[in-house]
Design a protein around this motif. Sequence first.
Motif, mmCIF file in Angstrom:
data_model
loop_
_atom_site.group_PDB
_atom_site.id
_atom_site.type_symbol
_atom_site.label_atom_id
_atom_site.label_comp_id
_atom_site.label_asym_id
_atom_site.label_seq_id
_atom_site.Cartn_x
_atom_site.Cartn_y
_atom_site.Cartn_z
ATOM 1 N N LYS A 43 40.888 13.872 6.538
ATOM 2 C CA LYS A 43 40.577 12.462 6.288
ATOM 3 C C LYS A 43 41.649 11.849 5.385
ATOM 4 O O LYS A 43 42.391 12.566 4.699
ATOM 5 C CB LYS A 43 39.201 12.314 5.649
ATOM 6 C CG LYS A 43 39.124 12.814 4.209
ATOM 7 C CD LYS A 43 37.755 12.518 3.612
ATOM 8 C CE LYS A 43 37.729 12.860 2.117
ATOM 9 N NZ LYS A 43 36.428 12.528 1.495
ATOM 10 N N ALA A 45 42.815 9.601 2.098
ATOM 11 C CA ALA A 45 42.328 9.355 0.744
ATOM 12 C C ALA A 45 41.708 7.969 0.654
ATOM 13 O O ALA A 45 42.093 7.037 1.377
ATOM 14 C CB ALA A 45 43.472 9.478 -0.251
ATOM 15 N N GLN A 46 40.727 7.847 -0.227
ATOM 16 C CA GLN A 46 40.061 6.558 -0.415
ATOM 17 C C GLN A 46 41.086 5.491 -0.809
ATOM 18 O O GLN A 46 41.948 5.713 -1.663
ATOM 19 C CB GLN A 46 38.983 6.683 -1.494
ATOM 20 C CG GLN A 46 38.105 5.456 -1.631
ATOM 21 C CD GLN A 46 36.955 5.693 -2.599
ATOM 22 O OE1 GLN A 46 36.836 6.744 -3.201
ATOM 23 N NE2 GLN A 46 36.110 4.687 -2.752
ATOM 24 N N GLY A 47 40.978 4.335 -0.192
ATOM 25 C CA GLY A 47 41.893 3.258 -0.467
ATOM 26 C C GLY A 47 43.131 3.252 0.410
ATOM 27 O O GLY A 47 43.941 2.319 0.351
ATOM 28 N N THR A 48 43.285 4.316 1.220
ATOM 29 C CA THR A 48 44.423 4.401 2.138
ATOM 30 C C THR A 48 43.965 4.042 3.544
ATOM 31 O O THR A 48 42.917 4.515 3.998
ATOM 32 C CB THR A 48 45.026 5.821 2.144
ATOM 33 O OG1 THR A 48 45.409 6.167 0.806
ATOM 34 C CG2 THR A 48 46.239 5.891 3.054
ATOM 35 N N LYS A 49 44.719 3.220 4.220
ATOM 36 C CA LYS A 49 44.404 2.839 5.588
ATOM 37 C C LYS A 49 45.301 3.584 6.552
ATOM 38 O O LYS A 49 46.428 3.964 6.218
ATOM 39 C CB LYS A 49 44.589 1.328 5.775
ATOM 40 C CG LYS A 49 43.721 0.476 4.873
ATOM 41 C CD LYS A 49 44.045 -0.998 5.070
ATOM 42 C CE LYS A 49 43.214 -1.869 4.132
ATOM 43 N NZ LYS A 49 43.563 -3.316 4.274
ATOM 44 N N THR A 60 42.309 16.102 2.430
ATOM 45 C CA THR A 60 42.489 14.673 2.201
ATOM 46 C C THR A 60 43.980 14.360 2.152
ATOM 47 O O THR A 60 44.714 14.923 1.338
ATOM 48 C CB THR A 60 41.813 14.240 0.891
ATOM 49 O OG1 THR A 60 40.425 14.576 0.946
ATOM 50 C CG2 THR A 60 41.954 12.742 0.681
#
Length: 391
Positions: free
Chosen positions: A69, A71-75, A115
Amino acid sequence: MPVLCRGSLYERPVNIDTAQAQHAAFRETLRAHGVRVLTVREILAFGVEERMGARVELEDLAAETLTYKLAQGTKESDLAESDRYYLSNEYKRRVVSAMGTSQLIEICLINPTVTLIPSYRDTGLTASYTFEPLSNLVYTRDQQITTCKGIVMGRLRSQQRQREVDLMRYCFRKLGLPIAGDIVEPGYLEGGDFFPLGQDLALVGVGLRSNVEACQQLMDKDLLGTRRLGVVRDDFDRDQDRMHLDCVFSVLGEDCCIMLETIMGEDSSKRRLVDEYIRDKTSGKYKLARQGVEFAAFMKGEGYSIVPITHEHQLAYACNVLNLGKGRIISVHQPSARQIVKHEAFKGDVQVLDFSSVTSMYGSVHCASQVVRRVPSRFVQQTANGTGPTN
């Protein structure tokens, strides 16, 4: 190996090397008694090097437990087009197809999540790793029960243990062992709460882990194969040290059992109460016949003599013994083993093993084993006499 004991459902810190050695000695003891023993790792590895079908099935299982997946905040649009490939199932399949057998098994047991973060240098990506290991899988008692109808898959209370049921289902399918049924929501059933007492009676403990809804499913789906079911209710105690029925009780033979003395008697604040259900011959449905019978009185009414176990000894896993049949008992507690062999109702012997590192994880020899195929004692006797089945 987890370093936070309580978060891993452990009682105290564990020496994993010692625990592995003690478990290996336990398996050898079982084999010396003529028991066929397989570990989860052995089942997962079986045939993988020789048969492509087994190899592909294990790869499929590993792919299901491996997650990639961002990382949070990455598109995904932040990645170069070529780097998006590393999030795809195609890449995951490429990864697992390159793994060796031991790697694939490890993936299945630790449930890794990778991640990904864009680095804009070197390989273009950096990665961090988190794991959800099946750290309680040493206790193979809980994921299922084996009734007169066969294997019934349970449903575990702890969310972190839910994957264990799916893994054990995979193992049974690989062994060619049919699944008789499943416990589904809202039922909870853990194998440490189940005791078969022959073809007439089975016991299921309900309280901290298993619940009445699971018992109702066992009856409604005709998964027991016994005429009677005793639901052993823990209404008043519900303590982690006595989480399962096998923490406070076990069967030593056809007319002898052990029981924690502090749960015995109508006056006990920790008493267990039994609701007895009997299967109607005409309808095939189970109906409540007796309710709220004190557990010790119930067992005495079934013709059992009770060896009382002290609270101190129970905390040392004195009740969590493994009955191999023919009077052969495996225990981890020497003082209670002496007490058992001295009791006039017990006919057999007790072998004591050092299991101290394994019990650190909140379980003992009964917890760390599961019977998947039972032979009725009458067949054993008939075979010995030359009058019964031999295969």
